[in-house]
Design a protein around this motif. Sequence first.
Motif, short mmCIF file in Angstrom:
data_model
loop_
_atom_site.label_atom_id
_atom_site.label_comp_id
_atom_site.label_asym_id
_atom_site.label_seq_id
_atom_site.Cartn_x
_atom_site.Cartn_y
_atom_site.Cartn_z
N CYS A 185 0.85 -1.19 0.00
CA CYS A 185 0.00 0.00 0.00
C CYS A 185 0.89 1.24 0.00
O CYS A 185 1.97 1.23 0.59
CB CYS A 185 -0.90 0.04 1.24
N CYS A 208 -2.18 2.72 5.92
CA CYS A 208 -3.38 2.57 5.08
C CYS A 208 -4.43 1.73 5.80
O CYS A 208 -4.12 0.71 6.40
CB CYS A 208 -2.98 1.89 3.76
N HIS A 222 -7.05 0.59 4.14
CA HIS A 222 -7.64 -0.21 3.05
C HIS A 222 -9.13 0.11 2.89
O HIS A 222 -9.96 -0.76 2.71
CB HIS A 222 -7.44 -1.71 3.26
N CYS A 241 -4.02 1.82 -2.64
CA CYS A 241 -4.18 0.72 -1.68
C CYS A 241 -4.05 -0.63 -2.41
O CYS A 241 -4.86 -0.96 -3.27
CB CYS A 241 -5.54 0.82 -0.99
N ALA A 242 -3.02 -1.37 -2.05
CA ALA A 242 -2.76 -2.64 -2.72
C ALA A 242 -3.79 -3.71 -2.33
O ALA A 242 -4.03 -4.65 -3.08
CB ALA A 242 -1.35 -3.12 -2.36
N VAL A 243 -4.38 -3.57 -1.17
CA VAL A 243 -5.38 -4.55 -0.72
C VAL A 243 -6.63 -4.41 -1.59
O VAL A 243 -7.17 -5.41 -2.10
CB VAL A 243 -5.72 -4.37 0.78
ZN LIG Z 1 -4.31 -0.41 1.83
#
Ligand SMILES: [Zn+2]
Length: 364
Positions: free
Chosen positions: A285, A290, A292, A298-300
Amino acid sequence: MESLNSKIDYPALGWDASFGELPTPEAGVAARVVTENRGHFVVLGPSGESAAVLAGALRKNPELRPAVGDWVVMGFEGCAGVPTIHRVLARKSKLSRKVTGRMTREQVVAANLDTVFIVSGLDGGRNLNLRRIERYLVFTWNSGAVPVILLNKADLHGDNTAFVREVEAVAGGVPVQAVSAHDGTGLDFVRSYLGPGRTIGFVGSSGVGKSALTNALIGQVTQLTGDVRQGDLTGRHTTTRRQLLLVPGGGMIIDTPGMRELQLWSEDEDLNDAFGDIAAASRQCRFKDCTHTVEPGCAVKGAVDDGDIQTARLESYHKLSQEIEHLAQRESYLGRLEEKARGKTFGKMLKTFNKTNRKQGGTL
Ligand SMILES: [Zn+2]
Ligand SMILES: Nc1nc2c(ncn2[C@@H]2O[C@H](COP(=O)(O)OP(=O)(O)OP(=O)(O)O)[C@@H](O)[C@H]2O)c(=O)[nH]1
Ligand SMILES: [Mg+2]
């Protein structure tokens, strides 16, 4: 005098070096808590199973009280030779939840478990609840024991592979096994976690077959199961007390009553253990803190968009995360209140002291 402690096979009952040295005869006798019913304990010690009562200090303080599976030190100075439990030895693992209701207090469900089996039932969709399994995983990761997931009632289906796969997707590497208390499927897998000195526990909703599995492993009907309908049992949990039972081939099982409501007593770390995929994605992220939810980069959420993490799973994560945060806030709030109360008591003491002292010509 020969120590009473030497007359039982402590290692077979789960005693190991982590509990230290066995107490000397002068210090008392070590025993393991088998069950508890409104302050009346049954323990397994040198004279087999016996009743035991709590010493005053333990009765007064819920935090000092033993749970099923605990190792305790007892003395025989009490009334009519009933042993008195004086202290609980440091636990190597403990399965804790928040007490039901509004109080913020820990309830130790069972202690000194090596493996915790989270049991679900394959009878109809109602019991195979992935979100509930996630909650139980967070609960179990906190214990220090190793979690394993069992899908019981496998005899109701020809092929259970799809169920196992579905649960594996949320299990984060925890083994998932289809079993049947009725036809014996998968019981050898469960037995591989037993053996002398090993303690396993069954947790899960009411009716999933925890007691039926216990009976199947012990090889005889020790625990009442849900199909034994006695008028007043209808609509209630069949098992009403946690209980430690010996398995003939070696090892012990703690059967527990189904929990209607499992409120967590866990930490962020347990959440990360149970949601390893989300924890791993979150390292990418853009922002370190973050949440999320709304942050860019945001990588999630990216993983959800890509279909790598299911939306329902992320929602479940958020829900459990909020519960854990709320618990931490309540705990620190209560801690502050306690400090304040202590401060007040101290203030009062000081006031009284100064009053008496003034009379005698001095203050502090
Ligand atoms: Zn995130
Ligand atoms: N078909 C099938 N039924 C099972 C199996 N195991 C348990 N059952 C049935 O499921 C019902 C509930 O079983 P229990 O063992 O009492 O469930 P429990 O999890 O101990 O429930 P509580 O004590 O209330 O928490 C009973 O009617 C059992 O006969 C199984 O492997 N296959
Ligand atoms: Mg039961």
